[in-house]
Design a protein around this motif. Sequence first.
Motif, short mmCIF file in Angstrom:
data_model
loop_
_atom_site.label_atom_id
_atom_site.label_comp_id
_atom_site.label_asym_id
_atom_site.label_seq_id
_atom_site.Cartn_x
_atom_site.Cartn_y
_atom_site.Cartn_z
N ARG A 158 -3.07 3.16 -0.86
CA ARG A 158 -3.20 3.39 -2.31
C ARG A 158 -4.45 4.24 -2.58
NH1 ARG A 158 0.68 0.32 -5.37
NH2 ARG A 158 -0.12 1.52 -7.12
N LYS A 159 -4.36 5.12 -3.57
CA LYS A 159 -5.48 6.00 -3.88
C LYS A 159 -6.63 5.21 -4.50
CE LYS A 159 -2.53 10.03 -4.68
NZ LYS A 159 -2.05 11.02 -5.68
N VAL B 248 -2.72 -3.85 -10.30
CA VAL B 248 -3.01 -2.53 -9.75
C VAL B 248 -1.86 -1.59 -10.13
CG1 VAL B 248 -3.44 -1.20 -7.66
CG2 VAL B 248 -4.24 -3.57 -7.82
N GLY B 249 -2.20 -0.43 -10.71
CA GLY B 249 -1.17 0.55 -11.06
C GLY B 249 -1.46 1.20 -12.39
N LEU C 5 -5.85 -2.57 -0.07
CA LEU C 5 -4.85 -1.68 -0.64
C LEU C 5 -5.20 -0.21 -0.39
CD1 LEU C 5 -4.23 -3.58 -3.99
CD2 LEU C 5 -2.52 -3.12 -2.23
N SER D 176 3.69 1.51 -1.47
CA SER D 176 4.45 1.58 -2.73
C SER D 176 3.60 2.24 -3.81
CB SER D 176 4.84 0.17 -3.17
OG SER D 176 5.28 0.15 -4.50
N ASP D 177 4.26 2.88 -4.77
CA ASP D 177 3.52 3.43 -5.90
C ASP D 177 3.77 2.59 -7.16
OD1 ASP D 177 6.11 4.06 -6.42
OD2 ASP D 177 5.77 6.21 -6.77
N GLY E 257 0.82 -1.21 0.00
CA GLY E 257 0.00 0.00 0.00
C GLY E 257 0.85 1.25 0.00
N THR F 40 -6.74 4.58 -8.32
CA THR F 40 -5.66 3.82 -8.96
C THR F 40 -6.27 2.80 -9.93
OG1 THR F 40 -4.33 4.01 -6.95
CG2 THR F 40 -3.64 2.36 -8.59
#
Length: 556
Positions: free
Chosen positions: A203-204, A253-254, A198, A178-179, A176, A207
Motif C-alpha cells: 500500500r502507498k 485505510v483507503g 500495509l 488490494s486497493d 496490501g 494512503t
Amino acid sequence: MSPTSPTTSPAPAAVFGHGSVTFLGAGPGDPGLLTLRAVEALAGADVLIAEPEVLDVVRCHARAGVSTPELTIVDEASTTAVVPVLRDATNLVMEAARGGKRVVRAVTGDPGLDGNAGQEMLACAAEGIPFEVVPGVATAVGVPAYAGVPLRDAQGTDVRFVDARTADDRCWTEVGASDGTVVVSTSLDAVAAAAGELVAAGRKPDTPLTVTIGGTTTRQRTWTATLGTIAQVFKQGKVLPSPEGHRPVIAVVGERSAPAQRDQLAWFESKPLFGWRVLVPRTKEQAASLSDQLRSYGAVPHEVPTIAVEPPRTPQQMERAVKGLVTGRYEWIAFTSVNAVKAVREKFEEYGLDARAFAGIKVAAVGEQTAAALVDFGVKPDLVPSGEQSAAGLLEDWPPYDPVFDPIDRVFLPRADIATETLVAGLIELGWEVDDVTAYRTVRASPPPADTREAIKGGGFDAVLFTSSSTVRNLVGIAGKPHNVTVIACIGPATAKTAEEHGLRVDVLSPEPSVHKLAEALADFGLRRRAAALEAGDPVTRPSERRPGARRRRTT
C-alpha cells in the motif's frame, strides 16, 4: 392470520431439565445500538454473563436481582496455579444452563465475529442445551459509521477486515495488494506497526487513514493521517506514549478516509455538546428527560440532587384536603410541580383511591412536565398554560369565578412548603377561594461524593444547568462554587441574578422558563463555540480543557 415475527418469540425452550443460552451482541459501546430482541432477551434473563466492556450497556435492561457472575478468562498461568476462583466464560455459561437458568451471554460487537462465543455455542450444542444468537452491530462496522467514514462507495469498493492481533504474513500480503478499504482492529500503540505492515505489503504511504478510539461513545476521538504519517501525528499530538496505549481502536485505510470527506460526514463528533460533562442539579426523576435531551446533543449528563423531598411535618391538613376532594369540596385542583402530583398520588394510594376520584373536578397543571405526570396517573388535565409555563402563565389562562357556571368557588392547591404566593394571590383576585396546602417539604440534599465536589470546584464539568434560584443556592451550599471555566446556564432572569450574586458568570440564559429550552440554549452556545474555533483554525476543545493543568486533548 398474520405470521409471527421471530423477534417476538420467547427464548429457546429448556430441554431435559437444562436451561437455555442467548448469545447476544451488545454492539461497540453506544447503548442505543442494542436491538429490540436484545432488550427483550435481557429482560427475561436469570443469569447475565457479560464482558466487562459492555456490562453497563446491557445490565440496565435486565430485571432486578439478575445474577451477574464475574467473567474471568482463565489463562495458562492461573490454570497451572489451580486458582479455583478463576472460571472461564464457557464454564460459567454451562454451569448456569445446566442448572435450568435462562442465560444471556453478552459480547462486544457481534457474537458471530467473536471466536470465544463460537466455542461456547459448540459446547452448548455438544450437551444439547438450546441456544439462540442475537446479532449486534459489529465494532468494525459501527465505529467507522460513527466516525463519518463510509466503507463503500457507489462503485462498490472492496472491503477487507483485519484483526492485527492474529493477522499473519499472508493476510498482510493479501490486503496490501488490494486497493480497497481495509478495516483494521488493533490497539492504539500498535497502529503504527499495522500501518508499516500495509506499506511493506504494497500500500502507498500516502494512503489516507483514520484511527478511532472509544468509538460510538462520548469518549470517541478520531485522528486523520496517512499510512506514512500516522506515527508522526501521534508523536506530535503527544498521543503516545500513553498508559492508554492498550485500548482498542478501529483504523480505516483507503480513500473513504480522506480528511475532506470526513469533515463533511463526521456527524457524531460534531454534535454541539460532544463529550461535555454537564451537571444537572435535579433529582433523578426530574432529570430523566432532560438528561436524555442532553445526550442527544452528545453530552454526558451528571445528575446531582440539590433538594430532597419529604412529607409535611403535620399531615392532617393534606388528609383533610384529599377527603374534601372526594366529597365535592372543590371545583378545581391545581398542580404546580411533578412533586405535587406525586404527593397527592401517594396519599390517594394510602386511602385506596385512584384517578377516578378526580371525576367532576377540573384539573390544572403548571406545565408540560406536570401534565405528563398527571397523564401517567391516569388524569388528563383540563388546563395547561398556552404560553409561559409558570404560575403567571397559568393565571393568564385561568377563568374568573362565575357563580352562574361554577357551583363551587374553592380551589385545592397542593404545593411545597416554600412556594411563592403568586398563584394564590392571582386566584383570589379572580374571585376564587384557595386551600393552600403543604403537600411536601423541600430540604437541602446531602452533599454529593467527594470526587463530584472536586470536579465542580476544580473545573471538571463543562457546564451546569441551573433550573431555579434554589438550585444555585443549594448546589453552592452542598458542593461549592463551580470553577470559572464552567459554562453557567440559567433558566431565567431571577435564577441568573442569584447565580451572579454567588459570584458566577452567566453564559447562557434560556429564552423561556423551560428546562428543555434551557438545554436547547446550551446546545446553541456549544454550536457557536465550535463554529468559532473552526473558523479561527483552532482545535475544538471542551470548556473543562481550559482549566489549569488540563490536557489539551483527551483520549478517554
